[in-house]
Design an enzyme around this catalytic site. Structure first.
Site, PDB file in Angstrom:
ATOM      1  N   SER A 266       0.900  -1.099  -0.151  1.00 46.25           N
ATOM      2  CA  SER A 266       0.119  -0.041  -0.168  1.00 46.25           C
ATOM      3  C   SER A 266       0.939   1.480  -0.485  1.00 46.25           C
ATOM      4  CB  SER A 266      -0.697   0.202   1.387  1.00 46.25           C
ATOM      5  OG  SER A 266      -1.677   0.812   1.122  1.00 46.25           O
TER       6      SER A 266
ATOM      7  N   ASP B 296      -8.963  -4.990  -4.458  1.00 44.92           N
ATOM      8  CA  ASP B 296      -8.834  -3.821  -4.513  1.00 44.92           C
ATOM      9  C   ASP B 296     -10.045  -2.914  -5.055  1.00 44.92           C
ATOM     10  OD1 ASP B 296      -6.559  -3.106  -2.886  1.00 44.92           O
ATOM     11  OD2 ASP B 296      -5.047  -4.229  -3.802  1.00 44.92           O
TER      12      ASP B 296
ATOM     13  N   HIS C 245      -7.425  -5.647  -0.911  1.00 48.25           N
ATOM     14  CA  HIS C 245      -5.780  -4.937   0.069  1.00 48.25           C
ATOM     15  C   HIS C 245      -5.574  -5.477   1.648  1.00 48.25           C
ATOM     16  CE1 HIS C 245      -4.322  -0.971  -0.432  1.00 48.25           C
ATOM     17  NE2 HIS C 245      -3.963  -1.013   1.055  1.00 48.25           N
TER      18      HIS C 245
END
Ligand SMILES: N[C@@H](CC(=O)c1ccccc1NC=O)C(=O)O
Length: 294
Positions: free
Chosen positions: A154, A237, A269
């Site tokens: 991320s 995602d 995610h």
């Protein structure tokens, strides 16, 4: 007109709220579960590996890393994976970032979990400078390793990509990073400028531009042409997150870099990175294979 702009902001904020896209749990639950999973994995890693905790890489209080040493294999010449945690540059720390050491130390691989000053203490320029300096310090302190690999999740994938873009002529050493796993990252910071994500970061457009790997592909090509790059994204995602990875992958591929795209089925995610605690996870296996081949 105002309404249209407001609508656009709402939709952007939804696209940049990873927890709202999980198919497993409600938004609040998936974040709680994520933090719990990372903590538990890190505790397990601290149980199995010999650790060097809070190793400084700079003068600042937040400029420390945790090193997890291999439990098998040679005492020199082992590979080292540097993990850069995520959390939108404002959550998480190295204290819950040792989980991927669980399978790796048992395969003769060391792991370093790098800490950095998240916002509001740190700003984007500082965080990028910190992760870069952590790599320099590792090269200086661990000259006996066989190779250095990066993994970021991320916001940590963004920081890892910024490491790959570094002009090392400004530093005392030129690190050679053999491989990089960029997992569910953000590579163009401009879209988040107007969202809640930027509230603690307070980035201006200029700051966002100079810290966007999407703007720095020629630098990346210059500094990291030999690096094997994996751009990985979760099936669940958000479309914007998926586009960030697809666009960055395409830009790297077009510039002739050694890059592959991994679209990981049945992940969101959060569990796309949590599962690195498992030896049999596809991305763990891919990382081990990359270390064998390079
Ligand atoms: N508002 C964000 C929060 C978030 O991304 C996050 C929160 C706590 C710990 C980690 C997070 N994100 C990624 O690692 C979301 O909707 O998921």
């Amino acid at each position: 007109m105002l309404q249209e702009k407001e609508m656009k902001k709402d939709e952007l904020e939804r696209q940049y709220s990873p927890s709202q896209w999980s198919h497993r749990m409600a938004a609040d639950d998936v974040i709680k579960s994520h933090v719990a999973s990372l903590k538990e994995g890190t505790e397990r890693a601290r149980g199995v590996a010999k650790t060097l905790l809070d190793v400084p890489y700079g003068e600042g209080q937040g400029e420390k890393m945790d090193v997890y040493m291999p439990t098998t294999g040679p005492t020199e010449g082992y590979p080292l994976v540097i993990y850069i945690h995520g959390g939108y540059w404002q959550f998480l720390s190295k204290e819950e970032s040792g989980f991927m050491a669980v399978p790796l130390v048992q395969k003769g691989v060391a792991v370093a979990a790098v800490g950095y000053d998240i916002a509001p203490k740190g700003n984007m320029d500082l965080m990028v400078s910190q992760v870069r300096r952590s790599i320099v310090s590792i090269v200086q302190q661990y000259s006996h390793i066989s190779g250095m690999y990066l993994c970021g999740h991320s916001a940590g994938a963004h920081l890892a990509a910024m490491v790959l873009c570094t002009d090392w002529s400004q530093y005392s050493v030129t690190p050679r990073i053999k491989g990089a796993f960029l997992v569910s990252g953000i590579y163009d910071l401009l879209p988040i400028l107007s969202t809640y994500v930027n509230e603690p970061l307070k980035m201006t457009e200029e700051v966002a531009l100079r810290n966007s790997p999407s703007q720095l592909v020629p630098h990346l090509k210059h500094s990291s042409s030999a690096c094997h790059i994996v751009v990985a994204v979760a099936q669940n995602d958000s479309p914007e997150f998926r586009k960030q990875s697809e666009d960055f992958f395409k830009a790297l591929e077009s510039s002739g870099l050694k890059v592959i795209f991994e679209d990981i089925p049945d992940t969101d995610h959060f569990n796309i990175i949590e599962q690195f605690v498992d030896r049999d996870y596809h991305l763990t296996q891919l990382l081990l294979k990359l270390m064998d081949d390079s």
